[in-house]
Scaffold this motif. Structure first.
Motif, short mmCIF file in Angstrom:
data_model
loop_
_atom_site.label_atom_id
_atom_site.label_comp_id
_atom_site.label_asym_id
_atom_site.label_seq_id
_atom_site.Cartn_x
_atom_site.Cartn_y
_atom_site.Cartn_z
N TYR A 1 50.63 49.05 -21.49
CA TYR A 1 50.84 49.66 -22.79
C TYR A 1 51.24 48.61 -23.82
CZ TYR A 1 50.88 54.05 -20.30
OH TYR A 1 50.53 55.11 -19.51
N TYR A 2 50.94 47.36 -23.55
CA TYR A 2 51.47 46.30 -24.38
C TYR A 2 50.60 45.99 -25.58
CZ TYR A 2 53.83 45.84 -19.92
OH TYR A 2 54.50 46.10 -18.77
N ASP A 3 49.53 46.78 -25.79
CA ASP A 3 48.70 46.56 -26.96
C ASP A 3 49.50 46.72 -28.23
OD1 ASP A 3 46.60 46.14 -25.29
OD2 ASP A 3 45.72 48.12 -25.54
N GLY A 4 50.61 47.45 -28.16
CA GLY A 4 51.42 47.67 -29.34
C GLY A 4 52.45 46.59 -29.58
N ALA A 5 52.47 45.55 -28.77
CA ALA A 5 53.44 44.47 -28.95
C ALA A 5 53.05 43.64 -30.16
CB ALA A 5 53.50 43.59 -27.70
N THR A 6 53.98 43.50 -31.10
CA THR A 6 53.75 42.70 -32.29
C THR A 6 54.14 41.25 -32.04
OG1 THR A 6 55.97 43.06 -33.18
CG2 THR A 6 54.30 44.73 -33.68
N ASP A 7 53.78 40.38 -33.00
CA ASP A 7 54.21 38.99 -32.87
C ASP A 7 55.73 38.88 -32.88
OD1 ASP A 7 51.73 37.92 -32.58
OD2 ASP A 7 51.54 37.17 -34.62
N ASP A 8 56.41 39.74 -33.65
CA ASP A 8 57.88 39.74 -33.64
C ASP A 8 58.41 40.04 -32.25
OD1 ASP A 8 58.10 39.07 -36.27
OD2 ASP A 8 58.72 41.04 -36.97
N ASP A 9 57.77 40.98 -31.55
CA ASP A 9 58.19 41.31 -30.18
C ASP A 9 58.09 40.09 -29.27
OD1 ASP A 9 58.66 44.06 -30.64
OD2 ASP A 9 56.53 44.51 -30.42
N LYS A 10 57.11 39.24 -29.53
CA LYS A 10 56.81 38.12 -28.63
C LYS A 10 57.35 36.79 -29.15
CE LYS A 10 52.50 39.37 -28.94
NZ LYS A 10 51.02 39.46 -28.80
N THR A 11 58.29 36.84 -30.09
CA THR A 11 58.79 35.61 -30.70
C THR A 11 60.15 35.23 -30.14
OG1 THR A 11 57.59 36.03 -32.75
CG2 THR A 11 59.43 34.49 -32.87
N MET A 12 60.31 33.94 -29.81
CA MET A 12 61.57 33.37 -29.36
C MET A 12 62.13 32.48 -30.47
SD MET A 12 61.72 34.50 -26.19
CE MET A 12 63.06 33.53 -25.53
N PHE A 13 63.46 32.45 -30.56
CA PHE A 13 64.15 31.57 -31.50
C PHE A 13 64.78 30.44 -30.70
CE2 PHE A 13 67.79 30.33 -34.19
CZ PHE A 13 67.10 30.04 -35.36
N LEU A 14 64.42 29.21 -31.02
CA LEU A 14 64.89 28.04 -30.29
C LEU A 14 65.86 27.24 -31.15
CD1 LEU A 14 61.42 26.76 -28.96
CD2 LEU A 14 62.94 28.47 -27.92
N THR A 15 66.92 26.73 -30.55
CA THR A 15 67.85 25.86 -31.26
C THR A 15 68.04 24.57 -30.48
OG1 THR A 15 69.73 27.00 -30.22
CG2 THR A 15 69.09 27.73 -32.43
N PHE A 16 68.33 23.48 -31.21
CA PHE A 16 68.47 22.16 -30.61
C PHE A 16 69.82 21.56 -30.97
CE2 PHE A 16 64.02 22.62 -32.31
CZ PHE A 16 63.47 23.10 -31.13
N SER A 17 70.30 20.66 -30.13
CA SER A 17 71.59 20.02 -30.35
C SER A 17 71.51 19.01 -31.49
CB SER A 17 72.06 19.31 -29.07
OG SER A 17 72.28 20.23 -28.04
N ARG A 18 72.50 19.06 -32.35
CA ARG A 18 72.58 18.08 -33.44
C ARG A 18 72.77 16.68 -32.85
NH1 ARG A 18 73.76 19.10 -38.77
NH2 ARG A 18 74.40 21.22 -38.19
N GLY A 19 72.02 15.73 -33.36
CA GLY A 19 72.12 14.35 -32.88
C GLY A 19 71.16 14.01 -31.75
N PHE A 20 70.40 15.03 -31.29
CA PHE A 20 69.41 14.81 -30.22
C PHE A 20 68.07 15.39 -30.67
CE2 PHE A 20 73.54 14.80 -28.22
CZ PHE A 20 73.46 13.76 -27.30
N PRO A 21 67.34 14.66 -31.49
CA PRO A 21 66.09 15.17 -32.07
C PRO A 21 65.08 15.59 -31.01
CG PRO A 21 66.77 13.14 -33.15
CD PRO A 21 67.64 13.29 -31.94
N VAL A 22 64.43 16.73 -31.27
CA VAL A 22 63.39 17.25 -30.38
C VAL A 22 62.11 17.39 -31.19
CG1 VAL A 22 62.66 19.19 -28.95
CG2 VAL A 22 65.06 18.50 -28.95
#
Length: 290
Positions: free
Chosen positions: A195-216
């Motif tokens: 039933y996942y045809d109704g999944a939006t991009d918002d549903d499938k979005t992850m928020f990533l954070t990185f440590s200050r001073g360690f560039p990624v």
């Protein structure tokens, strides 16, 4: 292909309708909660627990009520933002006995976002079509709350108290003439595997954070997740850098909702390490979401 009639639709879902009727009429359970319970049970059938509702229909009303309470506890588990579940895994004894297969709250916690999207899609694609007359009878006017075997033949827009739901969103009876639906429309029939045809991009979005001073770099992020989860990334947007030019966050849209659950593994935040650099991943949430 000939058009489908509402009678054919209701006949196909006769057992589902009988169980829903018993929940909201015989047992006088909350309509909004009962819609979510039915959506949960029907979604459960689609993954690895076939004929669940068919097995329920033969049970007594008190037993169905107990199963509904167990389903509600599962839905509440999905609503929890923290990672706390009982140490035992949160057993669901009735569901386990009925299906002769172990199942627990921990199972749904591991598949939290997959379940949320699946239940939401069943709610709006299936439940909104097959329970219309029962809801109209129940909520259409203040004078239709006594039990009767007949339902009104004309429907008007329904407002089900309890929606929009904070987790599953709105519930809308589709403004569509059933006579115009094609028999091949997969939204009508329950025998879909997903039933996942109704999944939006918002549903499938992850928020990533990185440590200050360690560039990624973007390349490092792509390497980290594709190495572990395969070709899973639809789009990766690295955030704006700070005054030192370092990117501190990113948003990552995945191809499938299931990958969100694989990354989080039942947790609110997942932590990764890449060449001494830490990357934290959590589910993205829109600020303007209601």
């Amino acid at each position: 292909m000939p058009p489908i009639s509402v009678e054919e639709l209701y006949t196909f879902h006769r057992i589902d309708r009988e169980v829903f009727f018993r929940l909201v009429i015989t047992l006088c359970r909350n309509p909004a909660q009962s819609l979510l319970v039915m959506a949960f049970w029907l979604w459960l059938e689609s993954i690895k627990y076939p004929k669940f509702v068919s097995k329920l229909v033969a049970l007594s009303d008190p037993l169905i009520n107990s199963f509904a309470n167990e389903a509600v506890s599962t839905l509440r588990c999905l609503e929890m933002e923290d990672d706390d579940i009982p140490e035992s895994g949160g057993g669901l004894p009735l569901t386990t006995i009925l299906m002769q297969k172990k199942i627990s709250l921990h199972f749904f916690r591991q598949k939290r976002f997959t379940a949320i999207v699946g239940i939401r899609c069943v709610l709006n694609n299936i439940c909104a079509r097959i329970f219309t007359d029962i809801l109209q009878y129940l909520l259409g006017s203040a004078n239709t709350r006594t039990c009767t075997s007949s339902y009104p033949s004309h429907y008007r827009p329904l407002v089900v108290p309890g929606f929009p739901h904070p987790l599953f969103g709105t519930f809308t009876i589709p403004p569509i003439n059933f006579e115009e639906l094609d028999l091949l429309d997969p939204r009508i029939w329950i025998n879909m595997h997903s039933y996942y045809d109704g999944a939006t991009d918002d549903d499938k979005t992850m928020f990533l954070t990185f440590s200050r001073g360690f560039p990624v770099t973007k390349e490092e992020v792509l390497h980290l997740f594709t190495r572990t989860y395969g070709d899973c990334i639809k789009f990766l947007n690295m955030g704006n850098g700070n005054v030192n030019g370092q990117v501190l966050f990113a948003t990552m849209v995945l191809h499938k909702i299931e990958i969100v659950d694989e990354i989080l593994n039942g947790k609110h935040v997942a932590k990764f390490r890449l060449d001494g650099k830490h990357i934290w991943a959590r589910k993205y949430e829109r600020r303007d979401y209601i």
